[in-house]
Design an enzyme around this catalytic site. Sequence first.
Site, PDB file in Angstrom:
ATOM      1  N   GLU A  41       0.828  -1.209   0.000  1.00 43.39           N
ATOM      2  CA  GLU A  41       0.000   0.000   0.000  1.00 43.39           C
ATOM      3  C   GLU A  41       0.865   1.262   0.000  1.00 43.39           C
ATOM      4  O   GLU A  41       0.553   2.236  -0.686  1.00 43.39           O
ATOM      5  CB  GLU A  41      -0.936   0.001   1.203  1.00 43.39           C
ATOM      6  CG  GLU A  41      -2.106  -0.953   1.085  1.00 43.39           C
ATOM      7  CD  GLU A  41      -3.056  -0.585  -0.032  1.00 43.39           C
ATOM      8  OE1 GLU A  41      -3.342   0.610  -0.197  1.00 43.39           O
ATOM      9  OE2 GLU A  41      -3.501  -1.496  -0.746  1.00 43.39           O
ATOM     10  N   CYS A 200     -12.815   1.026 -14.825  1.00 41.75           N
ATOM     11  CA  CYS A 200     -13.315   2.387 -14.615  1.00 41.75           C
ATOM     12  C   CYS A 200     -12.136   3.355 -14.578  1.00 41.75           C
ATOM     13  O   CYS A 200     -11.890   4.042 -13.589  1.00 41.75           O
ATOM     14  CB  CYS A 200     -14.125   2.449 -13.316  1.00 41.75           C
ATOM     15  SG  CYS A 200     -15.108   3.952 -13.128  1.00 41.75           S
ATOM     16  N   CYS A 207     -16.782   0.913 -20.106  1.00 41.09           N
ATOM     17  CA  CYS A 207     -18.090   0.786 -19.461  1.00 41.09           C
ATOM     18  C   CYS A 207     -18.789  -0.514 -19.839  1.00 41.09           C
ATOM     19  O   CYS A 207     -19.530  -1.087 -19.042  1.00 41.09           O
ATOM     20  CB  CYS A 207     -18.966   1.986 -19.805  1.00 41.09           C
ATOM     21  SG  CYS A 207     -18.343   3.557 -19.134  1.00 41.09           S
ATOM     22  N   CYS A 210     -18.098  -3.294 -17.428  1.00 45.55           N
ATOM     23  CA  CYS A 210     -18.275  -2.980 -16.008  1.00 45.55           C
ATOM     24  C   CYS A 210     -19.465  -3.736 -15.426  1.00 45.55           C
ATOM     25  O   CYS A 210     -20.571  -3.706 -15.998  1.00 45.55           O
ATOM     26  CB  CYS A 210     -18.478  -1.482 -15.826  1.00 45.55           C
ATOM     27  SG  CYS A 210     -18.684  -0.992 -14.093  1.00 45.55           S
ATOM     28  N   CYS A 216     -24.982   2.521 -12.988  1.00 43.68           N
ATOM     29  CA  CYS A 216     -24.025   3.633 -12.907  1.00 43.68           C
ATOM     30  C   CYS A 216     -24.668   4.919 -13.415  1.00 43.68           C
ATOM     31  O   CYS A 216     -25.064   5.008 -14.587  1.00 43.68           O
ATOM     32  CB  CYS A 216     -22.778   3.303 -13.714  1.00 43.68           C
ATOM     33  SG  CYS A 216     -21.569   4.655 -13.755  1.00 43.68           S
TER      34      CYS A 216
END
Length: 351
Positions: A41, A200, A207, A210, A216
């Site tokens: 991270e 995304c 799209c 997705c 959305c």
Amino acid sequence: MPLKPSADGFAPTLVRWQRAHGRHDLPWQQSRDPYRVWLSEIMLQQTQVVRVRDYFARFLLRFPEVSALAQAPLDDVLALWSGLGYYSRARNLHHCAQQVMAVHGGTFPRTAEQLQTLPGIGPSTAAAIASICFGERVAILDGNVKRVLTRYLGFDTDLAMASNERALWQEATRLLPQTDLAETMPRYTQAVMDLGATVCTARKPACGACPLLGACRAQALGTPEAFPVKTRKLKRSAQTLWLLWAQTQDGAVWLSQRPAPGVWAGLYCLPLFDERDALMNCLPLALHPQAQDQPVIKHVLTHKDLYLHPVQLVMPAGSLPQMAGAWVSANQWHKLGLPAPIRKMLSAANG
């Protein structure tokens, strides 16, 4: 005001999608060890996955456990980090490992709230560690996730305002899984990051691929690339620096450690000057004719362009008494933490 699609199907849909289509080959995904998740991270902050892979593997080879990282000299950590950029991350990484050992007995805290007390761990990083490793129901909000959520919700308020970002964080929490958290939270957290990174995307989002396509709001409006909304843009600046590249015939280089705070804090570097005249004034007059200007190097930082002007001087081994530093032999300087453009320049010149 942003529209609020139901939370009922959001998390389950993403969890199912991640199982079938998410990323499963990232080296830090192979365990829920908080040391490895934390390390990944921190490295992934403002850095692409493709660059982090090799650094992550080298770090684990040199520092397989948090205790090894805590015990290592900071110079060793900076040297291994060299080229990854944002060196304050490396300093915080080292400090955090020491705090984990000294305050927590070598065990990472299990909640996001406790994790945020450690150096270099902010709310989103803490949430990632707590949700992936310990199944805590807590939301992350990095760049990828902001993009997914603002588009899905049609959240069109300006994230440059802290109050609006807090509101988005509340929405992110509302959408979290509700049950079987030990299993679903790690999968969900990875899913929302994966979706933002691979589908995304900031430009030309896919799209059609997705799993949230039917719900959305941004896609329904036909303007997914308009989200997220953030009006305040960071202004770029430029800075010119002159570098004294003093080197002996056998490849030793004069280096000094950069002070903190400041550019490249804690790294070893060629002496830096704001003007060429200031550089030349530190040299004996007899050496001035030997000083040779080298091609300018442009180094791009997040918010600043650095224009580096190396002035090379090949001289007998000795001292440069008017400036801090020391001669570092050819077989030693490459082991130090050097700024990426300096390392690249020295390596190219010395093989």
